[in-house]
Design a protein around this motif. Structure first.
Motif, mmCIF file in Angstrom:
data_model
loop_
_atom_site.group_PDB
_atom_site.id
_atom_site.type_symbol
_atom_site.label_atom_id
_atom_site.label_comp_id
_atom_site.label_asym_id
_atom_site.label_seq_id
_atom_site.Cartn_x
_atom_site.Cartn_y
_atom_site.Cartn_z
ATOM 1 N N MET A 227 19.481 3.092 11.895
ATOM 2 C CA MET A 227 18.317 2.223 11.870
ATOM 3 C C MET A 227 17.365 2.548 13.018
ATOM 4 O O MET A 227 16.528 1.734 13.406
ATOM 5 C CB MET A 227 18.764 0.758 11.896
ATOM 6 N N ASP A 228 17.489 3.785 13.532
ATOM 7 C CA ASP A 228 16.549 4.307 14.527
ATOM 8 C C ASP A 228 15.438 5.060 13.806
ATOM 9 O O ASP A 228 15.518 5.317 12.605
ATOM 10 C CB ASP A 228 17.274 5.241 15.503
ATOM 11 N N TRP A 229 14.405 5.434 14.561
ATOM 12 C CA TRP A 229 13.329 6.228 13.977
ATOM 13 C C TRP A 229 13.875 7.573 13.494
ATOM 14 O O TRP A 229 14.633 8.234 14.200
ATOM 15 C CB TRP A 229 12.205 6.449 14.976
ATOM 16 N N PHE A 230 13.474 7.957 12.263
ATOM 17 C CA PHE A 230 13.951 9.184 11.627
ATOM 18 C C PHE A 230 12.754 10.114 11.465
ATOM 19 O O PHE A 230 11.789 9.791 10.772
ATOM 20 C CB PHE A 230 14.570 8.852 10.262
ATOM 21 N N ILE B 181 16.953 -4.305 -0.899
ATOM 22 C CA ILE B 181 15.618 -3.769 -1.132
ATOM 23 C C ILE B 181 14.599 -4.642 -0.403
ATOM 24 O O ILE B 181 14.934 -5.719 0.090
ATOM 25 C CB ILE B 181 15.275 -3.703 -2.642
ATOM 26 N N GLY B 182 13.371 -4.170 -0.350
ATOM 27 C CA GLY B 182 12.299 -4.941 0.271
ATOM 28 C C GLY B 182 11.476 -4.091 1.227
ATOM 29 O O GLY B 182 12.015 -3.520 2.182
ATOM 30 N N TYR B 183 10.188 -3.986 0.946
ATOM 31 C CA TYR B 183 9.320 -3.155 1.792
ATOM 32 C C TYR B 183 9.256 -3.668 3.222
ATOM 33 O O TYR B 183 8.943 -2.916 4.153
ATOM 34 C CB TYR B 183 7.914 -3.081 1.189
ATOM 35 N N GLN B 184 9.558 -4.948 3.424
ATOM 36 C CA GLN B 184 9.523 -5.528 4.776
ATOM 37 C C GLN B 184 10.570 -4.888 5.686
ATOM 38 O O GLN B 184 10.466 -4.976 6.910
ATOM 39 C CB GLN B 184 9.768 -7.035 4.719
ATOM 40 N N HIS B 185 11.555 -4.233 5.100
ATOM 41 C CA HIS B 185 12.634 -3.604 5.879
ATOM 42 C C HIS B 185 12.352 -2.136 6.183
ATOM 43 O O HIS B 185 13.227 -1.429 6.682
ATOM 44 C CB HIS B 185 13.960 -3.728 5.126
ATOM 45 N N LEU B 186 11.151 -1.671 5.881
ATOM 46 C CA LEU B 186 10.781 -0.264 6.064
ATOM 47 C C LEU B 186 9.558 -0.161 6.958
ATOM 48 O O LEU B 186 8.628 -0.958 6.832
ATOM 49 C CB LEU B 186 10.485 0.370 4.691
ATOM 50 N N GLN B 187 9.548 0.827 7.839
ATOM 51 C CA GLN B 187 8.400 1.072 8.707
ATOM 52 C C GLN B 187 8.038 2.553 8.670
ATOM 53 O O GLN B 187 8.895 3.414 8.456
ATOM 54 C CB GLN B 187 8.709 0.679 10.161
ATOM 55 N N SER B 188 6.765 2.829 8.917
ATOM 56 C CA SER B 188 6.286 4.208 9.003
ATOM 57 C C SER B 188 5.448 4.368 10.267
ATOM 58 O O SER B 188 4.584 3.534 10.559
ATOM 59 C CB SER B 188 5.441 4.568 7.774
ATOM 60 N N VAL C 178 4.229 7.066 2.923
ATOM 61 C CA VAL C 178 4.965 5.817 3.078
ATOM 62 C C VAL C 178 4.065 4.743 3.681
ATOM 63 O O VAL C 178 4.100 3.577 3.262
ATOM 64 C CB VAL C 178 6.223 6.026 3.944
ATOM 65 N N ALA C 179 3.237 5.118 4.656
ATOM 66 C CA ALA C 179 2.312 4.146 5.260
ATOM 67 C C ALA C 179 1.351 3.600 4.209
ATOM 68 O O ALA C 179 1.067 2.393 4.175
ATOM 69 C CB ALA C 179 1.539 4.798 6.399
ATOM 70 N N ALA C 180 0.837 4.475 3.332
ATOM 71 C CA ALA C 180 -0.065 4.023 2.265
ATOM 72 C C ALA C 180 0.666 3.099 1.297
ATOM 73 O O ALA C 180 0.104 2.099 0.823
ATOM 74 C CB ALA C 180 -0.633 5.233 1.521
ATOM 75 N N ALA C 181 1.930 3.406 0.989
ATOM 76 C CA ALA C 181 2.712 2.563 0.095
ATOM 77 C C ALA C 181 2.927 1.181 0.698
ATOM 78 O O ALA C 181 2.825 0.163 0.003
ATOM 79 C CB ALA C 181 4.057 3.231 -0.200
ATOM 80 N N PRO D 109 5.302 11.432 13.603
ATOM 81 C CA PRO D 109 5.644 10.931 12.261
ATOM 82 C C PRO D 109 7.136 10.651 12.117
ATOM 83 O O PRO D 109 7.983 11.503 12.413
ATOM 84 C CB PRO D 109 5.197 12.065 11.339
ATOM 85 N N ALA D 110 7.447 9.444 11.665
ATOM 86 C CA ALA D 110 8.844 9.050 11.491
ATOM 87 C C ALA D 110 8.921 7.816 10.606
ATOM 88 O O ALA D 110 7.944 7.080 10.448
ATOM 89 C CB ALA D 110 9.492 8.776 12.850
ATOM 90 N N LEU D 111 10.113 7.582 10.053
ATOM 91 C CA LEU D 111 10.394 6.401 9.245
ATOM 92 C C LEU D 111 11.536 5.621 9.883
ATOM 93 O O LEU D 111 12.367 6.187 10.594
ATOM 94 C CB LEU D 111 10.783 6.791 7.810
ATOM 95 N N LYS D 112 11.588 4.329 9.567
ATOM 96 C CA LYS D 112 12.637 3.480 10.129
ATOM 97 C C LYS D 112 12.980 2.380 9.137
ATOM 98 O O LYS D 112 12.107 1.842 8.470
ATOM 99 C CB LYS D 112 12.166 2.863 11.452
ATOM 100 N N LYS D 113 14.271 2.045 9.045
ATOM 101 C CA LYS D 113 14.707 0.955 8.175
ATOM 102 C C LYS D 113 15.605 0.026 8.974
ATOM 103 O O LYS D 113 16.287 0.444 9.919
ATOM 104 C CB LYS D 113 15.438 1.496 6.948
ATOM 105 N N ASP D 114 15.620 -1.240 8.591
ATOM 106 C CA ASP D 114 16.486 -2.182 9.297
ATOM 107 C C ASP D 114 17.629 -2.672 8.414
ATOM 108 O O ASP D 114 18.339 -3.614 8.760
ATOM 109 C CB ASP D 114 15.688 -3.352 9.868
ATOM 110 N N ILE D 115 17.796 -2.009 7.238
ATOM 111 C CA ILE D 115 18.971 -2.190 6.392
ATOM 112 C C ILE D 115 19.547 -0.798 6.163
ATOM 113 O O ILE D 115 18.848 0.082 5.653
ATOM 114 C CB ILE D 115 18.624 -2.845 5.043
#
Length: 439
Positions: free
Chosen positions: A92-95, A154-161, A105-108, A166-172
């Motif tokens: 759940m760290d920045w990837f 699921i849930g977009y609230q659990h995803l960051q860009s 992903v940011a646009a999504a 550039p990196a992605l992050k999830k909290d699930i």
């Protein structure tokens, strides 16, 4: 990555490599490139291409390379892709990912915010369970308890860009991302930008039905068609001219299954976890980039006609929404697509009422007007064929090339000569002429 412009369901898979061929350009014809990518096909047309040596072949290679790059970054079928590696990670760290993946992903996520979650790129597990994903197609209806369990991951609230770096992050840890509903349009944009960098000013780029154009074709606007729902792609609803813009369409008529006479569309509403039942058959969107047109078409298909019109006005989108109504179709439009609408939506509609529906008389008149030239040409052609056959029969002993008494034969792509009208092999026609000669 899954195919088709829905937030959740795309059949087929992204090819691990693309294939491409191009056709040479004539005096007035565009240079055309075609190939396979993302589980579908692409077509690129270039009018007045640069007159640089080997430009054609080098551009074909560049297009293939660019589309393969999209695959390497965002495919969910390619295990080595950036997105697949992110999905497989439970961290759940920045990837770290490429700038392109982070931007998509940011646009999504921005679309998710604007639509209150109607667009959500984390909804893949629900797609799979409803038999529209890559897994087993059960074609049954999951229980509410099963859907509730799936929705926990699921849930977009659990995803960051993050764009820099550039990196992605999830909290699930189990969160999965599927960019099928927006990455195809992104791929179109990248090809348009690639061609512009190679000096091509007049281009048409299409991937799986999502289109973006730049410039024109010999002074005229490019024309983009919108299919009439439920006709198997055999009939156009609209042929619209666009310049320097993109168009994408999302519909429920290409992929569905039925249980107990209930139709379940591939378009899943992430908020309910169930296929949409709002009566929308298709949504077409025109905007500046194909990535946004692709994403918006999916989102508006989910929210339904009334909210689609509201969101279109709020976000300055040209939209055509086609609904099923009383065993027919009725359309609503905004912006430059208003001209094709049956419903006036210049002002907000009240509830879900349909203000105007096409009359049978108008439909019959329109059909007759469209068919008149075809019927006339068919009659003239048939008359000419009958005359040719009559001449052939009368003068059958003369050296008249063709078949069935005189129709001029053609050579098809397999090198086989066949009659122009009846498609009978020329050997059989020769037997017919021999029998006629014996009488």
């Amino acid at each position: 990555m899954r195919k088709h412009s829905s937030v959740v369901a795309f059949l087929g898979c992204w090819f691990l490599a693309t294939s491409c061929w191009f056709s040479p350009v004539g005096a007035a014809d565009p240079l055309t490139f075609r190939g396979a990518t993302m589980g579908t096909t692409y077509m690129v047309k270039v009018h007045s291409p640069p007159e640089t040596p080997d430009w054609d072949a080098e551009t074909a290679t560049a297009i293939e390379r660019e589309l393969r790059s999209v695959n390497d970054q965002m495919s969910t079928y390619l295990k080595s892709s950036e997105l697949s590696q992110f999905n497989a990670s439970e961290s759940m760290d920045w990837f770290d990912v490429s700038a392109e993946t982070a931007e998509v992903v940011a646009a999504a996520l921005e679309l998710s915010e604007k639509t209150d979650g109607a667009f959500d790129v984390t909804v893949g597990p629900l797609v799979d369970r409803w038999s529209f994903g890559a897994g087993e197609r059960k074609n049954d209806v999951p229980s509410q308890a099963e859907l509730g369990e799936l929705k926990q991951n699921i849930g977009y609230q659990h995803l960051q860009s993050r764009l820099d770096p550039p990196a992605l992050k999830k909290d699930i840890a189990e969160l999965q991302v599927d960019l099928s509903s927006i990455a195809k349009g992104h791929g179109v944009d990248r090809i348009v930008e690639l061609l512009a960098g190679r000096g091509a000013e007049n281009v048409f780029v299409e991937v799986g039905g999502e289109v973006r154009v730049a410039g024109d074709k010999s002074g005229d606007s490019w024309k983009v068609g919108i299919q009439r729902p439920d006709t198997g792609g055999q009939e156009l609803l609209v042929a619209h001219k666009i310049r320097d813009a993109a168009m994408a369409t999302s519909g429920d008529y290409r992929n569905f299954f039925e249980v107990d006479d209930q139709r379940y569309s591939h378009t899943i509403d992430p908020r309910t976890g169930r296929p949409v039942t709002n009566g929308v058959a298709s949504v077409s969107v025109i905007t500046d980039t194909c990535m946004l047109a692709d994403g918006w078409a999916t989102a508006l298909n989910v929210v339904g006609a009334e909210d689609a019109m509201r969101l279109a006005r709020e976000n300055d989108l040209s939209v055509l929404v086609v609904q099923r109504f009383n065993d027919g179709l009725v359309s609503s439009g905004t912006g430059e697509l208003t001209q094709y609408a049956d419903v006036d939506v210049s002002e907000p509609t009240v509830g879900n009422e349909i203000a105007v529906t096409p009359t049978d008389e108008a439909e019959e008149k329109s059909f007759a007007q469209r068919m008149a030239p075809v019927l006339l040409m068919t009659g003239l052609t048939f008359g000419a064929v009958l005359l040719a056959m009559a001449v052939g029969v009368i003068f059958g002993r003369q050296a008249i090339s063709g078949s069935c008494g005189g129709l001029n034969a053609k050579i098809d792509e397999d090198g086989v000569s066949r009659c122009t009208m009846c498609s009978t092999p020329s050997e059989a026609c020769q037997e017919l002429r021999d029998k006629m000669a014996e009488k």
